[in-house]
Design an enzyme around this catalytic site. Structure first.
Site, PDB file in Angstrom:
ATOM      1  N   GLU A  21       7.521   2.161  15.084  1.00 15.28           N
ATOM      2  CA  GLU A  21       8.265   2.946  13.872  1.00 15.28           C
ATOM      3  C   GLU A  21       8.254   4.100  14.259  1.00 15.28           C
ATOM      4  OE1 GLU A  21       7.164   0.732   9.502  1.00 15.28           O
ATOM      5  OE2 GLU A  21       8.678   0.029   9.914  1.00 15.28           O
TER       6      GLU A  21
ATOM      7  N   ASN B  91       0.928  -0.924   0.272  1.00 17.05           N
ATOM      8  CA  ASN B  91      -0.417  -0.113   0.143  1.00 17.05           C
ATOM      9  C   ASN B  91       1.066   1.223   0.157  1.00 17.05           C
ATOM     10  OD1 ASN B  91       0.659  -0.801   2.441  1.00 17.05           O
ATOM     11  ND2 ASN B  91      -1.030   0.606   3.679  1.00 17.05           N
TER      12      ASN B  91
ATOM     13  N   THR C 184       0.669 -13.338   8.296  1.00 17.75           N
ATOM     14  CA  THR C 184       2.449 -13.473   7.819  1.00 17.75           C
ATOM     15  C   THR C 184       3.355 -13.265   8.304  1.00 17.75           C
ATOM     16  OG1 THR C 184       1.997 -12.635   5.329  1.00 17.75           O
ATOM     17  CG2 THR C 184       4.137 -12.452   6.274  1.00 17.75           C
TER      18      THR C 184
ATOM     19  N   GLU D 241       4.966  -4.992  12.006  1.00 15.31           N
ATOM     20  CA  GLU D 241       3.374  -3.866  11.686  1.00 15.31           C
ATOM     21  C   GLU D 241       2.401  -4.422  10.750  1.00 15.31           C
ATOM     22  OE1 GLU D 241       3.542  -1.000  12.911  1.00 15.31           O
ATOM     23  OE2 GLU D 241       5.982   0.031  13.190  1.00 15.31           O
TER      24      GLU D 241
ATOM     25  N   CYS E  31      -3.340   0.223   6.933  1.00 18.44           N
ATOM     26  CA  CYS E  31      -3.568  -0.950   7.942  1.00 18.44           C
ATOM     27  C   CYS E  31      -4.070   0.014   9.203  1.00 18.44           C
ATOM     28  CB  CYS E  31      -1.910  -1.539   8.601  1.00 18.44           C
ATOM     29  SG  CYS E  31      -0.920   0.214   8.784  1.00 18.44           S
TER      30      CYS E  31
END
Ligand code: NDP
Length: 486
Positions: free
Chosen positions: A460, A155, A234, A252, A286
């Site tokens: 982050e 994205n 994942t 993340e 997200c």
């Protein structure tokens, strides 16, 4: 009109473009038209090995430089990115399908912010002096981890590459980055620009491929840390593989975040917040606040104003700057979104707006709003990762808090109210990493970003990221003689 975005070669390793045509073919599709705009190849084991070895070499050279020297390179890269913002934004639009109106202000510019911010911090990554009595002391040194692996989602390909590379490099690490195979083009430009800015060859390598290439990078013996932006399934796989070798991780991952609109909220701002929380980047964000809890007394007015404003959506050619709503980034994701809309209808939610795919070769679907959504419905529980807003009614603060927290995710949350005491009380009780009061989805580099519960590990951006890309060495220094029992 045909578009061509073929890069010089598939990978960028050791300061240069490299190709190995024996890797599996990876066609790159422009989501607005369905046309193929480039053909890349997945990295073979030989490419992965070259990338890891050159990163190991570059990391030794890079970490021997002072933080200020490293920071200068990162800040130069930020300046180059800003100078080329339009070209990089057009490439991001071709890669993702996101409207140029968005990419011009939110992608390369966000990457440049990260490089500038962490470039500024690089010289300030220092330790402390700890007196421990009798003239003895301990000093600490913040050391790089070594070679870090970055793995990105589709994205925000430029932003994700920079959000990972900037703090990693600032701390003296090297990075090997694998973009999503859906959006492989933008990270190559960041690699090019870093070399132009003075980074040693191999410091930031880009290798292409599917999950198997990501897995090979994670399990490589030279990998000290993995930072993944991706889905929860994942994330669990990557975190398990990293844990088997006790490697550092930042995860993340996805979300199903609550946006709570109380009866005293400013209606226009709340509607704007809900639009930004659901429809930016066609919903492929997200941290989106996709569970919009609206107080029952405000609900009808909210839905009426929301659907009225959705009439201003300009869907179409993403390269036209008037377009404010683009296609979904890939056909598979479009199918997933359509199946969630079907489930919403089957489970009894009311379709208040949109819901249909736009005929044609592009992957367009209307912004969609469901009302009468209940907590148990699939559309209220699972991350859709598309432009589908669920409106849920509530009556009391305690009730909405319990319902907002009743999820495996914990990425973001927002509250709209004019009552500041309530705003802080509610946000204080929400289990989520990135929270908003009377706004939504702003992610300045100065603020930590990331999730709790299944939405992630680590943060982050901000000074927090320094701790995630370095580790502390403590050195005890004695001033006197050494006592020993015998
Ligand atoms: P995926 O989880 O499918 O993939 C993420 C990346 O991991 C891709 O590059 C993928 O490669 C790679 N990968 C897949 N399997 C493995 C493996 N076993 N080992 C190593 N790497 C692997 O996510 P999407 O690309 O579909 O992105 C959407 C998801 O990302 C959403 O859930 C969204 O919420 C989340 N996201 C989270 C953000 C955050 O900051 N919290 C921000 C943006 C997105 P490939 O695609 O080539 O198979």
């Amino acid at each position: 009109m045909t578009h061509n975005a073929q890069p010089t070669a598939s990978h960028f390793v050791d300061g240069t473009y490299v190709e190995d045509a024996s890797g599996t073919e990876l066609p790159v599709i422009y989501p607005a038209t369905g046309e193929q705009i480039a053909m890349l190849h997945s990295a073979t084991p030989a490419i992965v090995e070259r990338a890891m070895q050159s990163a190991q070499r570059a990391q030794i050279e890079w970490s021997a430089m002072t933080g200020t020297e490293r920071g200068r390179v990162l800040r130069r890269a930020a300046d180059i990115i800003r100078d080329r913002n339009r070209d990089l934004s057009v490439l991001e639009t071709l890669d993702t399908g996101k409207p140029l109106q968005e990419t011009l202000v939110a992608d390369a510019t966000s990457g440049a912010d990260a490089l500038e911010y962490f470039g500024g911090l690089a010289g300030a990554v220092t330790g402390e002096y700890i007196p421990v009595g009798n003239g003895d002391f301990v000093y600490t040194v913040r050391e790089p981890l070594g070679v870090c692996v970055g793995i990105g989602a589709w994205n925000y390909p430029t932003q994700i590459a920079c959000w990972k590379a900037a703090p990693a490099l600032a701390c003296g690490n090297a990075m090997v980055f694998k973009p999503s195979e859906v959006t492989p083009l933008c990270a190559l430009k960041i690699a090019e620009i870093l070399v132009e800015a003075g980074a040693p060859p191999g410091l930031f390598n880009v290798v292409q491929g599917l999950g198997d290439v990501g897995a090979a990078l994670v399990s490589h013996e030279a990998t000290a840390k993995v930072s993944l932006t991706g889905s929860v399934p994942t994330g669990k796989k990557v975190a398990s593989a990293a844990a088997a070798e006790l490697k550092h991780i930042t995860m993340e991952l996805g979300g199903k975040s609550p946006l709570i609109i109380f009866e005293d909220a400013d209606l226009e701002n709340a509607v704007s917040g809900a639009i930004n929380a659901n429809f930016y980047s066609s919903g492929q964000v997200c941290s989106n606040g996709t569970r919009v809890f609206v107080h029952r007394s405000l609900r009808d007015a909210f839905v009426a104003r929301l659907t009225e404003r959705l009439g201003n959506v300009v869907m179409g050619n993403p390269l036209d700057e008037a377009t404010n709503f683009g296609p979904i980034s890939n056909a598979a994701q479009l199918g997933i979104i359509e199946s969630y809309i079907e489930k919403g209808l089957m489970e009894g939610a009311t379709l208040a707006y949109g819901g249909s795919r736009i005929a044609g070769d592009g992957y367009y679907i209307e912004p969609t709003v469901f009302t009468d959504v209940t907590d148990a419905m699939t559309i209220a529980r699972e991350e859709i990762f598309g432009p589908v807003m669920c409106v849920l009614d509530f009556d009391t603060e305690d009730e909405v808090l319990a319902r907002a927290n009743d999820t495996e995710f914990g990425l973001a949350a927002g509250v709209f109210t004019r009552d500041l005491a309530r705003a802080h009380r509610v946000i204080g009780a929400i289990k989520a990493g990135s929270c908003y009061v009377n706004t939504y989805n702003l992610t300045p580099v100065e603020a930590p970003f990331g999730g709790s519960k299944s939405s992630g590990i680590g943060r982050e951006n901000s000074k927090e990221a320094i701790g995630h890309y370095s580790e502390v060495k403590a050195v005890y220094v004695a001033a006197g003689d050494v006592e020993a029992p015998f």
